[in-house]
Design a protein around this motif. Structure first.
Motif, mmCIF file in Angstrom:
data_model
loop_
_atom_site.group_PDB
_atom_site.id
_atom_site.type_symbol
_atom_site.label_atom_id
_atom_site.label_comp_id
_atom_site.label_asym_id
_atom_site.label_seq_id
_atom_site.Cartn_x
_atom_site.Cartn_y
_atom_site.Cartn_z
ATOM 1 N N MET A 1 0.970 -1.040 0.028
ATOM 2 C CA MET A 1 -0.189 0.045 0.086
ATOM 3 C C MET A 1 0.714 1.272 0.120
ATOM 4 N N ARG A 2 0.578 2.164 -0.932
ATOM 5 C CA ARG A 2 1.372 3.395 -0.917
ATOM 6 C C ARG A 2 0.599 4.487 -0.332
ATOM 7 N N ILE A 3 0.859 5.349 0.619
ATOM 8 C CA ILE A 3 0.171 5.957 1.225
ATOM 9 C C ILE A 3 0.870 7.578 1.237
ATOM 10 N N LEU A 4 -0.056 8.626 0.695
ATOM 11 C CA LEU A 4 0.362 9.836 0.503
ATOM 12 C C LEU A 4 -0.054 10.674 1.808
ATOM 13 N N ILE A 5 0.778 11.248 2.543
ATOM 14 C CA ILE A 5 0.331 12.084 3.672
ATOM 15 C C ILE A 5 0.587 13.523 3.416
ATOM 16 N N THR A 6 -0.443 14.304 3.943
ATOM 17 C CA THR A 6 -0.524 15.709 3.735
ATOM 18 C C THR A 6 -1.045 16.141 5.036
ATOM 19 N N ASN A 7 -1.134 17.634 5.292
ATOM 20 C CA ASN A 7 -1.889 18.205 6.396
ATOM 21 C C ASN A 7 -2.185 19.779 5.851
ATOM 22 N N ASP A 8 -2.636 20.437 6.815
ATOM 23 C CA ASP A 8 -2.678 22.079 6.721
ATOM 24 C C ASP A 8 -1.984 22.767 7.818
ATOM 25 N N ASP A 9 -1.216 21.848 8.733
ATOM 26 C CA ASP A 9 -0.634 22.534 9.864
ATOM 27 C C ASP A 9 1.083 22.670 9.574
ATOM 28 N N GLY A 10 1.425 22.364 8.350
ATOM 29 C CA GLY A 10 2.600 22.459 7.726
ATOM 30 C C GLY A 10 3.546 21.273 7.940
ATOM 31 N N ILE A 11 4.554 21.141 7.136
ATOM 32 C CA ILE A 11 5.207 19.964 6.937
ATOM 33 C C ILE A 11 6.239 19.355 8.266
ATOM 34 N N PHE A 12 6.497 20.319 9.082
ATOM 35 C CA PHE A 12 7.089 20.227 10.264
ATOM 36 C C PHE A 12 6.376 20.074 11.273
ATOM 37 N N ALA A 13 5.077 20.047 11.504
ATOM 38 C CA ALA A 13 4.059 20.029 12.490
ATOM 39 C C ALA A 13 4.132 18.453 13.233
ATOM 40 N N GLU A 14 4.244 18.447 14.527
ATOM 41 C CA GLU A 14 4.142 16.982 15.220
ATOM 42 C C GLU A 14 3.124 16.216 14.748
#
Length: 254
Positions: A1-14
């Motif tokens: 399974m290939r998983i793409l992860i993103t967010n809206d807190d920024g790439i260096f958020a915990e």
């Protein structure tokens, strides 16, 4: 399974760090996230200036990671259609957000909108948020998402569904379980603080307090208030079907 992860807190958020590191136990993980916090950007995409991508070292991991000067929706579009065009992800997971995304707030949410973009592109997706900003750890939520990711991977008929998850910040002993929920209603008593810049021009800061509204007992808001993990299936089709037939009866003579 290939998983793409993103967010809206920024790439260096915990939250994204813990999520990405934990998900390595169930699949290949790639991160593509905004270079700065992009909360409450909704489903905005960037069309008036170029998107810049930097391949970055992702904390103490060897995870392939891209920092992008765009919105969460930009990150999903760019990663899936350009950066990973020969390695399309099986699933997109957005989070773990620092705070909840409940009820009608999902319209504003960059976290949820990233998952919506994946669904539009026919990729299974999850949006995951913590139930409040009073967070002591993300590990339990990340472990739970591993289970949900595997479930979704084995149910490919859910590609057009965004699974919106809000995870309580209570202790594991106080956690009651899981509920499949509907979207509740979130409204705010907004305040606009007016200030003056050095030239005497007005500008405003917007802030708001969540109103205490009566909720349907099946809502995500009620589930979270009672220390249940809330799982809400949502969809990008905003057609109001209850009104559809009524409007067809209107007089449209022109």
């Amino acid at each position: 399974m290939r998983i793409l992860i993103t967010n809206d807190d920024g790439i260096f958020a915990e939250g994204i760090y813990v999520l990405a590191k934990t998900l390595q136990s169930v699949g290949e993980v790639i991160v593509a996230a905004p270079n700065t916090e992009r909360s409450a950007t909704g489903h905005a995409i960037t069309i008036h200036h170029p998107l810049r991508v930097d391949k970055v070292k992702f904390f103490d991991t060897s995870i392939e990671a891209y920092s992008i000067n765009g919105t969460p929706a930009d990150c999903v579009k760019l990663a899936a259609e350009a950066l990973l065009k020969d390695r399309k992800p099986d699933i997109v997971i957005s989070g773990i957000n620092n705070g909840p995304n409940l009820g009608t707030d999902v319209i504003y949410s960059g976290t949820v909108s990233a998952a919506v973009e994946a669904a539009i592109m026919d990729i299974s997706s999850i949006a995951v948020s913590m139930g409040s900003t009073d967070i002591t750890q993300y590990e339990d939520a990340a472990q739970f998402i591993c289970k949900i990711a595997e479930e979704i991977f084995h149910h490919q008929d859910l590609k057009d569904t965004i699974v919106n998850i809000n995870y309580p910040t209570c202790s594991k002993k106080e956690l009651k379980g899981v509920k499949v929920t509907t979207l509740g209603v979130r409204k705010y008593e907004n305040s606009f603080i007016e200030r003056k810049d050095p030239r005497g021009n007005s500008y405003f800061w917007i802030s708001g307090t969540v109103m205490d509204l009566e909720q349907n007992q099946t809502s995500d808001i009620i589930a979270l208030q009672n220390n249940y993990i809330s799982i809400t299936p949502i969809h990008f089709d905003l057609t109001h079907f209850k009104t559809f037939e009524k409007i067809k009866q209107w007089n449209f003579e022109v």
